[in-house]
Design a protein around this motif. Structure first.
Motif, PDB file in Angstrom:
ATOM      1  N   GLY A 115       1.826   0.317  -6.471  1.00 17.29           N
ATOM      2  CA  GLY A 115       1.075  -0.816  -6.995  1.00 17.29           C
ATOM      3  C   GLY A 115       1.054  -1.974  -6.014  1.00 17.29           C
ATOM      4  N   PHE A 116       2.181  -2.237  -5.380  1.00 17.78           N
ATOM      5  CA  PHE A 116       2.243  -3.334  -4.409  1.00 17.78           C
ATOM      6  C   PHE A 116       1.419  -2.986  -3.168  1.00 17.78           C
ATOM      7  CE2 PHE A 116       4.971  -6.071  -1.407  1.00 17.78           C
ATOM      8  CZ  PHE A 116       4.234  -7.209  -1.682  1.00 17.78           C
ATOM      9  N   ALA A 117       1.493  -1.732  -2.745  1.00 18.14           N
ATOM     10  CA  ALA A 117       0.660  -1.301  -1.607  1.00 18.14           C
ATOM     11  C   ALA A 117      -0.818  -1.476  -1.950  1.00 18.14           C
ATOM     12  CB  ALA A 117       0.957   0.160  -1.245  1.00 18.14           C
ATOM     13  N   ALA A 118      -1.203  -1.107  -3.182  1.00 20.62           N
ATOM     14  CA  ALA A 118      -2.601  -1.267  -3.609  1.00 20.62           C
ATOM     15  C   ALA A 118      -2.990  -2.746  -3.657  1.00 20.62           C
ATOM     16  CB  ALA A 118      -2.824  -0.616  -4.979  1.00 20.62           C
ATOM     17  N   ALA A 119      -2.054  -3.592  -4.085  1.00 24.88           N
ATOM     18  CA  ALA A 119      -2.329  -5.035  -4.159  1.00 24.88           C
ATOM     19  C   ALA A 119      -2.575  -5.618  -2.765  1.00 24.88           C
ATOM     20  CB  ALA A 119      -1.163  -5.753  -4.836  1.00 24.88           C
ATOM     21  N   LYS A 145       3.506  -5.472 -13.022  1.00 22.65           N
ATOM     22  CA  LYS A 145       4.513  -5.935 -12.069  1.00 22.65           C
ATOM     23  C   LYS A 145       4.688  -4.892 -10.980  1.00 22.65           C
ATOM     24  CE  LYS A 145       7.458  -9.043 -14.707  1.00 22.65           C
ATOM     25  NZ  LYS A 145       8.853  -9.339 -15.093  1.00 22.65           N
ATOM     26  N   THR A 146       4.497  -5.314  -9.746  1.00 18.22           N
ATOM     27  CA  THR A 146       4.683  -4.404  -8.619  1.00 18.22           C
ATOM     28  C   THR A 146       5.595  -5.091  -7.623  1.00 18.22           C
ATOM     29  OG1 THR A 146       2.904  -5.264  -7.211  1.00 18.22           O
ATOM     30  CG2 THR A 146       2.272  -3.683  -8.928  1.00 18.22           C
ATOM     31  N   GLY A 147       6.187  -4.336  -6.719  1.00 18.00           N
ATOM     32  CA  GLY A 147       7.006  -4.999  -5.711  1.00 18.00           C
ATOM     33  C   GLY A 147       8.039  -4.116  -5.059  1.00 18.00           C
ATOM     34  N   ILE A 148       8.779  -4.751  -4.176  1.00 18.11           N
ATOM     35  CA  ILE A 148       9.864  -4.085  -3.465  1.00 18.11           C
ATOM     36  C   ILE A 148      11.117  -4.975  -3.544  1.00 18.11           C
ATOM     37  CG2 ILE A 148       8.406  -2.768  -1.867  1.00 18.11           C
ATOM     38  CD1 ILE A 148       8.839  -4.961   0.228  1.00 18.11           C
ATOM     39  N   ASN A 149      12.244  -4.388  -3.185  1.00 19.50           N
ATOM     40  CA  ASN A 149      13.492  -5.147  -3.160  1.00 19.50           C
ATOM     41  C   ASN A 149      13.678  -5.822  -1.803  1.00 19.50           C
ATOM     42  OD1 ASN A 149      14.097  -4.184  -5.741  1.00 19.50           O
ATOM     43  ND2 ASN A 149      15.114  -2.362  -4.921  1.00 19.50           N
ATOM     44  N   HIS A 150      14.483  -6.861  -1.799  1.00 23.13           N
ATOM     45  CA  HIS A 150      14.907  -7.522  -0.567  1.00 23.13           C
ATOM     46  C   HIS A 150      16.436  -7.404  -0.560  1.00 23.13           C
ATOM     47  CE1 HIS A 150      15.997 -10.892   2.062  1.00 23.13           C
ATOM     48  NE2 HIS A 150      14.770 -10.858   2.547  1.00 23.13           N
ATOM     49  N   PRO A 151      17.063  -7.329   0.600  1.00 22.58           N
ATOM     50  CA  PRO A 151      18.527  -7.225   0.602  1.00 22.58           C
ATOM     51  C   PRO A 151      19.194  -8.315  -0.230  1.00 22.58           C
ATOM     52  CG  PRO A 151      17.679  -6.908   2.825  1.00 22.58           C
ATOM     53  CD  PRO A 151      16.500  -7.241   1.959  1.00 22.58           C
ATOM     54  N   LEU A 152      18.540  -9.453  -0.419  1.00 22.89           N
ATOM     55  CA  LEU A 152      19.131 -10.544  -1.194  1.00 22.89           C
ATOM     56  C   LEU A 152      18.669 -10.578  -2.652  1.00 22.89           C
ATOM     57  CD1 LEU A 152      19.006 -13.425   1.465  1.00 22.89           C
ATOM     58  CD2 LEU A 152      20.976 -12.056   0.791  1.00 22.89           C
ATOM     59  N   TYR A 161      -0.328  -7.068 -10.406  1.00 19.87           N
ATOM     60  CA  TYR A 161      -1.533  -6.322 -10.031  1.00 19.87           C
ATOM     61  C   TYR A 161      -1.708  -5.172 -11.018  1.00 19.87           C
ATOM     62  CZ  TYR A 161      -5.097  -4.641  -6.781  1.00 19.87           C
ATOM     63  OH  TYR A 161      -6.290  -4.274  -6.203  1.00 19.87           O
ATOM     64  N   GLN A 162      -2.848  -5.139 -11.676  1.00 13.64           N
ATOM     65  CA  GLN A 162      -3.040  -4.178 -12.757  1.00 13.64           C
ATOM     66  C   GLN A 162      -3.680  -2.875 -12.255  1.00 13.64           C
ATOM     67  OE1 GLN A 162      -1.684  -5.017 -15.482  1.00 13.64           O
ATOM     68  NE2 GLN A 162      -1.502  -7.232 -15.222  1.00 13.64           N
ATOM     69  N   PRO A 163      -3.230  -1.742 -12.816  1.00 12.44           N
ATOM     70  CA  PRO A 163      -3.852  -0.456 -12.468  1.00 12.44           C
ATOM     71  C   PRO A 163      -5.204  -0.295 -13.171  1.00 12.44           C
ATOM     72  CG  PRO A 163      -2.211  -0.122 -14.171  1.00 12.44           C
ATOM     73  CD  PRO A 163      -2.149  -1.591 -13.799  1.00 12.44           C
ATOM     74  N   GLN A 164      -5.980   0.696 -12.737  1.00 12.12           N
ATOM     75  CA  GLN A 164      -7.221   1.056 -13.429  1.00 12.12           C
ATOM     76  C   GLN A 164      -6.925   1.795 -14.718  1.00 12.12           C
ATOM     77  OE1 GLN A 164     -10.221   0.074 -11.826  1.00 12.12           O
ATOM     78  NE2 GLN A 164      -8.584  -0.937 -10.706  1.00 12.12           N
ATOM     79  N   ALA A 165      -5.829   2.558 -14.710  1.00 12.24           N
ATOM     80  CA  ALA A 165      -5.449   3.353 -15.870  1.00 12.24           C
ATOM     81  C   ALA A 165      -4.016   3.839 -15.678  1.00 12.24           C
ATOM     82  CB  ALA A 165      -6.378   4.561 -16.022  1.00 12.24           C
ATOM     83  N   VAL A 166      -3.366   4.139 -16.815  1.00 11.64           N
ATOM     84  CA  VAL A 166      -2.052   4.783 -16.770  1.00 11.64           C
ATOM     85  C   VAL A 166      -2.175   6.101 -17.512  1.00 11.64           C
ATOM     86  CG1 VAL A 166       0.371   4.640 -17.478  1.00 11.64           C
ATOM     87  CG2 VAL A 166      -0.840   2.568 -16.722  1.00 11.64           C
ATOM     88  N   ILE A 167      -1.701   7.166 -16.906  1.00  9.37           N
ATOM     89  CA  ILE A 167      -1.767   8.485 -17.527  1.00  9.37           C
ATOM     90  C   ILE A 167      -0.335   8.968 -17.712  1.00  9.37           C
ATOM     91  CG2 ILE A 167      -2.550  10.860 -17.175  1.00  9.37           C
ATOM     92  CD1 ILE A 167      -5.002   9.443 -15.677  1.00  9.37           C
TER      93      ILE A 167
END
Lengths: 361, 361
Positions: A115-119, A145-152, A161-167
């Motif tokens: 999701g974050f990559a798509a955003a 909600k999309t994202g990655i972690n940070h060491p902190l 960022y919303q998807p087009q659909a969830v399956i």
């Protein structure tokens, strides 16, 4: 084939459907309406691709799109920039354009990163969530909600960022390891506790069926959890207020995850234990009665989730909670339970927090 | 102190003002309305901080906020994930919360990276643009495009994210090196060429005043460029259609920048030369008359911008243009000029593109 349920997440021009049912991954017609361009990139991991990658590629084949698969390493420990960048590398190498659609095939880590990559890719491309764990079906695939972690800090870098659909294919849950199933049940329990006393009762009554992966029980749990979360998110997409209640158990839970190192405990396990601690704090501050707290602890234990927190030291817990995204000017905000279906967001005296930590570690 | 002009970018709940005038960096009351929380992080670079950092910090001091400064290395070569992550490191180390405000003090690179950091930090915090180059005042501070480069393409990773306000201090332009000034004029010329024949004529008539940094001429150029860009962006925030005309000269320009390595030519220099090439292609495809093309080339040359492209080889140019974000399914989209104030977006026969490359390298 069992019936399919659809929950619509009402977000105006960003509205999208969540389809819930058995054997949905193989259904071409569920994907077709959401793929506009000429190329698709499936983002998955090394555990999930061998299980469901071929089924998804077969479902997409009749659409005549160029399909690329990006296989990431499995686990929360890889939810970082380096892994995210592997998605960008693949998209750029394949010359994926702005009309490309990403499909997240996997659990919460794959979903959050995809999701974050798509955003971010070319400032935003379409994506579809195909969550393959109970946790991601009930939780991380709903709400954008999309994202990655940070060491902190966990999920510190990300986007709404919303998807087009969830399956959400219930059939895949049968292959889940017991720990993963329990981790998902933590979010189901949380949803009932904060928003729907009747659903919470239903969970208490059906916890054994859920533990043994009964398809009808799981389908109801996923549907009701998604409905509740969808209504909360629709009222507060960017977490200005109401949406924060979804973080019940997460303030303590995130501290457990960060303190032990991401991936040591599953997110749902940390949330399960975090709810026990939040329940304890609720009682300590006079918000919740002891009997309700005990029911909460009992159902968490019955779901085979940990109810004792790891030893990190009180100072370390408090330090970690101060970098929680809900904290403001260094003051920790707790989501407390007042009764099943109702919550209160508040700061708490240091002594009470330390007493809760002392009682639950 | 000269008068201040304000251009409002009309984007509904994301609307924001652009203040244009002399000595604005020192004006506390311009910043005060846009800083909600208790902390501010100034993001700048090693060239700009010694020039204007103290003035900005003095302006913020009466507000009683905690002010952190993050000093990045200067230059397009640093517009990457590693540098972006230095912003996140600083924010997390300082425990910046969701109410924190970032202030981008610098040119386009600082603005793009700070905006993207603001878009991603805790899934979105507020930011203010204080552009210190002509290019960033007329271009990158208007429209909400933020992002970083990827080794395989410029601005490939980013977000559409609007600032709370833009504070364009014309006074700082006097200290700009000539190359930087010319690079900014490229975007001013572009704006006139694509959208306003009268403004284009004004630029032709005033190019010498602009070259010698005449404050009144610069103030008008910035104001009119921002007005035009703001109206285009208001009509098409996420570049679905109209907004693409702002990329006139950028398809060739991005190829020049990527082909030489980012930072070799300034972005505005590449766009200046890219407009010459796009003008040539427009004539070649029968869209534009030769006399208009010559006027375009003349004003670009008068602004001391390059009008001959670097030698990369035609195949490499075409290859680089195929990964442009406007490309669809590998087909390059060109923004062509039909007359001053009017454009057309189209693909082009390979022979015509190669002829343009041959004629302008």
């Amino acid at each position: 084939m069992s019936a399919m349920n659809t929950v619509n997440v009402e977000l105006g021009e960003r509205a999208y459907p969540i389809h819930i049912g058995a054997e949905l991954i193989g259904q071409t017609d569920l994907f077709a309406p959401h793929i506009a361009g000429s190329s698709v990139a499936i983002v998955t991991n090394s555990t999930v691709d061998p299980l469901y990658g071929d089924a998804l590629r077969r479902a997409l084949a009749p659409l005549g799109k160029k399909v690329t698969t990006v296989v990431l390493p499995d686990g929360e420990a890889h939810k970082n920039w380096e892994t995210l960048n592997r998605i960008f590398d693949a998209l750029l190498t394949e010359r994926a354009d702005r009309k490309t659609t990403l499909i997240a095939l996997g659990g919460g880590v794959v979903g959050d990163m995809t999701g974050f990559a798509a955003a971010c890719y070319m400032r935003g491309v379409a994506f579809i969530q195909v969550p393959t764990t109970l946790l991601s079906q009930v939780d991380s695939s709903v709400g954008g909600k999309t994202g990655i972690n940070h060491p902190l800090g966990k999920n510190m870098i990300g986007a709404f960022y919303q998807p087009q659909a969830v399956i959400a294919d219930i059939g895949v849950l049968a292959s889940l390891p017991q720990r993963e199933l329990a981790a998902g049940l933590a979010e189901v329990i949380k949803t009932g506790a904060i928003a729907d006393a009747e659903f919470f009762q239903w969970i208490e009554a059906n916890i054994e069926a859920l533990n043994r992966c009964d398809p009808a029980a799981l389908a109801h749990a996923v549907k009701r959890s998604c409905e509740i979360k969808a209504s909360v998110v629709a009222a507060d997409e960017r977490e200005g207020g109401l949406r924060a209640i979804l973080n019940f158990g997460h303030t303590f839970g995130h501290a457990i995850e960060a303190g032990l190192g991401y991936g040591e405990w599953l997110h749902g396990e940390a949330v399960g234990c975090g709810m026990v601690m939040a329940g304890d704090l609720s009682v300590r501050l006079g918000k919740l009665d002891e009997a309700s707290k005990q029911r909460l602890v009992d159902v968490i234990a019955a779901a085979k989730l940990p109810v004792k927190a790891p030893t990190l030291g009180a100072d370390r817990y408090i330090d970690l909670m101060k970098v929680d995204k809900k904290a403001q000017a260094g003051e920790i905000k707790f989501i407390l339970l007042t009764r099943f279906g109702d919550t209160q967001i508040t700061s708490a005296p240091d002594e009470a927090v330390r007493a809760t930590l002392a009682a639950n570690v």
